[in-house]
Design an enzyme around this catalytic site. Structure first.
Site, short mmCIF file in Angstrom:
data_model
loop_
_atom_site.label_atom_id
_atom_site.label_comp_id
_atom_site.label_asym_id
_atom_site.label_seq_id
_atom_site.Cartn_x
_atom_site.Cartn_y
_atom_site.Cartn_z
N ASN A 152 0.79 -1.24 0.00
CA ASN A 152 0.00 0.00 0.00
C ASN A 152 0.82 1.29 0.00
OD1 ASN A 152 0.78 -0.50 2.64
ND2 ASN A 152 -1.13 0.22 3.53
N GLU A 248 5.39 -4.29 11.73
CA GLU A 248 4.25 -3.35 11.66
C GLU A 248 3.14 -4.12 10.98
OE1 GLU A 248 5.69 -0.27 9.05
OE2 GLU A 248 6.04 1.06 10.72
N CYS A 282 -3.07 0.79 7.05
CA CYS A 282 -3.11 0.15 8.36
C CYS A 282 -3.78 1.07 9.36
CB CYS A 282 -1.71 -0.20 8.83
SG CYS A 282 -0.60 1.20 8.88
#
Ligand code: NAP
Ligand code: G3P
Length: 472
Positions: A152, A248, A282
């Site tokens: 992304n 992450e 996210c």
């Protein structure tokens, strides 16, 4: 086929004759291809990364910085091309793609400045009746860093791993997401033009499911820095590689809207937070927990704003763009269908053409619905009506994802008290959940990750102390 780019290993742009097609989310047709590397090339990348590390770290900081500055200049002068590639391979609007490159160049500048301030700590012995010792504790590079990034943010989330690692004297093997590889290899081509010393910066491509374990288990690695899904993150956690790991992972960030919130502001922030890049962030707002006494008003205002989000092509800078592939769209659709079957109320959206799903707003979502808990990574926002603040806190904390949360209220004391109760990485008051600015420490706990990224924090994770004690 538009674009074919090579991997970067030991300063050479190479391929092995096997190719991986990159399917564009815009039309589900091939946009380009990248090398499908195998064990031989991957092992070579790590071998050269290890061999070149000492020499790279022996350069002065200013020599290493000058390579990174040249790379940043090339990224800047090629930002239109980078944005175009991102639009085709990950469906990011041209405008957002350019912003991503600009943001990443700022990140490079910031990192360079921070690296100049990585000073040794000097301590005098002052205990155990010992006075005649002077300790100097410097930070030295850990060695070889494996950076794995998601689709992304193919520029930003790779730069955030690569640049702090290189500036302090590590070498890097970088594996971009398959959708994101053309962007990664275009950045590699620019790095090739800079002429980094051989072996210092390597970019390898191939499907994660085919080469992931080969990468992660390579014995040359000192640190693995991974950003992506909780499924792959947990797989890496369990592999038993014994490497220092920064993860992450996903999120299910809640927006808590209290009775006294400034609803105009809350709506603006929630809509931007939930639907930017079709929710494929996210840090997207992925659920709204609202006091039931103001829920009707909030939903009415959200509906007005969400209805303005046009769906279409990233090449036309539309707000809502196709999600990354048909499988991702089917997953989002599954969450919507499950909620609607269980009697949630569709306020807006749920129109679909292939992987383009219109901005979808769903009210009366309850704990029994998957949409209350799972990360859609798509343009759908659930509204969960709550009796009181305590219920909001309970539901917020019940998720295993603990990345960020946001609270909308005019009562700063209430906000601070709630923030105290929320078990999450970061709490935003009267603003949407967001990583940026990239200079802030960024971290999630539980299913949202481990370790901390940022500028100083990432430098710390790729360096270790080395002590020197002078006895006098
Ligand atoms: P993903 O499917 O987990 O992929 C992430 C990266 O891991 C890709 O490079 C992928 O390569 C690679 N990979 C796949 N299988 C692997 C394996 N067995 N071993 C090693 N690497 C492997 O995630 P994504 O779909 O790209 O990204 C979306 C997810 O990332 C969401 O859950 C989102 O919340 C999370 N995310 C988190 C943050 C954060 O900062 N917390 C930021 C952005 C995204 P291939 O593409 O070749 O499979
Ligand atoms: O999902 C990736 C993360 O880095 C998003 O950044 O600033 O859009 O919240 P931001």
């Amino acid at each position: 086929m538009n674009l074919e780019l090579n991997a970067l290993i030991n300063g050479e742009l190479i391929n092995n004759g096997d190719w991986l097609e990159i399917i564009s989310p815009i039309n589900n047709k091939p946009y380009g291809r990248v090398p499908a590397l195998k064990e031989k090339e991957i092992n070579e990348a790590f071998k050269w990364a290890r061999q070149s590390q000492k020499e790279w770290s022996n350069l002065t900081l200013f020599e290493r910085i000058s390579y990174l500055q040249k790379w940043a200049k090339l990224l800047e002068s090629h930002k239109t091309e980078l944005a175009k590639i991102m639009a085709h391979e990950i469906g990011k609007s041209l405008k957002d793609g350019q912003v991503e490159v600009e943001r990443s160049i700022e990140y490079i500048d910031y990192t360079i400045e921070e690296a100049k301030r990585v000073f040794p700590e000097t301590l005098t012995g002052d205990g155990w009746n010992i006075k005649n010792k002077l300790g100097i504790f410097s930070r030295v590079p850990k060695g070889v860093i494996l950076a794995i990034s998601p689709f992304n943010y193919p520029v930003n989330l790779s730069i955030a791993k690569i640049v702090p690692s290189l500036v302090v004297g590590n070498t890097v093997v970088f594996k971009p997401a398959t959708n994101g590889s053309l962007t990664g290899l275009y950045m590699a081509k620019l790095a090739f033009e800079v002429g980094f010393p051989k072996g210092v910066f390597n970019v390898v491509t191939g499907r994660g499911r085919d080469i992931g374990d080969l990468l992660v288990l390579n014995p040359e690695i000192d640190v693995i820095s991974f950003t992506g899904s909780v499924a792959v993150g947990n797989h890496i956690r369990k592999l038993g590689h014994g490497k220092y790991l920064v993860l992450e992972l996903g999120g299910k960030d809640p927006a808590l809207v209290l009775k006294d919130a400034d609803l105009t502001k809350a709506v603006k922030e929630i809509v931007a937070g939930a639907y930017a890049y079709s929710g494929q962030r996210c840090t997207a707002v992925k659920r709204v927990l609202v006091d039931e006494t103001i829920a009707d008003e909030l939903v009415k205002l959200l509906k007005i704003e969400v209805s303005k989000l046009e769906a279409g092509s990233p090449l036309d800078n539309k707000a809502i763009i196709p999600v990354i592939d048909l499988k991702a769209a089917d997953f989002v659709q599954g969450l919507i269908d499950d909620a609607l079957v269980k009697k949630a109320t569709l306020i807006l959206g749920n129109q679909r053409k292939d992987n383009l799903i219109s901005a979808t707003l769903i009210d009366h979502v309850t704990s029994e619905m998957r949409l209350a808990w799972e990360e859609p990574f798509g343009p759908v926002l659930p509204i969960i009506r709550c009796k009181n603040v305590e219920e909001m806190i309970t539901l917020a904390n019940k998720s295993n994802f603990k990345l960020q949360a946001c609270i909308f209220t005019k009562d700063i004391n209430a906000a601070l008290n709630i923030a105290n109760e929320l078990e999450t990485g970061t709490v935003n008051i009267n603003g949407r959940t967001q990583r940026g600015p990239d200079s802030f420490p960024f971290f999630g706990i539980n299913d949202s990750g481990q370790g901390v990224q940022g500028i100083r924090e990432t430098i710390n994770s790729v360096t270790r102390f080395k002590g020197l004690v002078i006895n006098y």
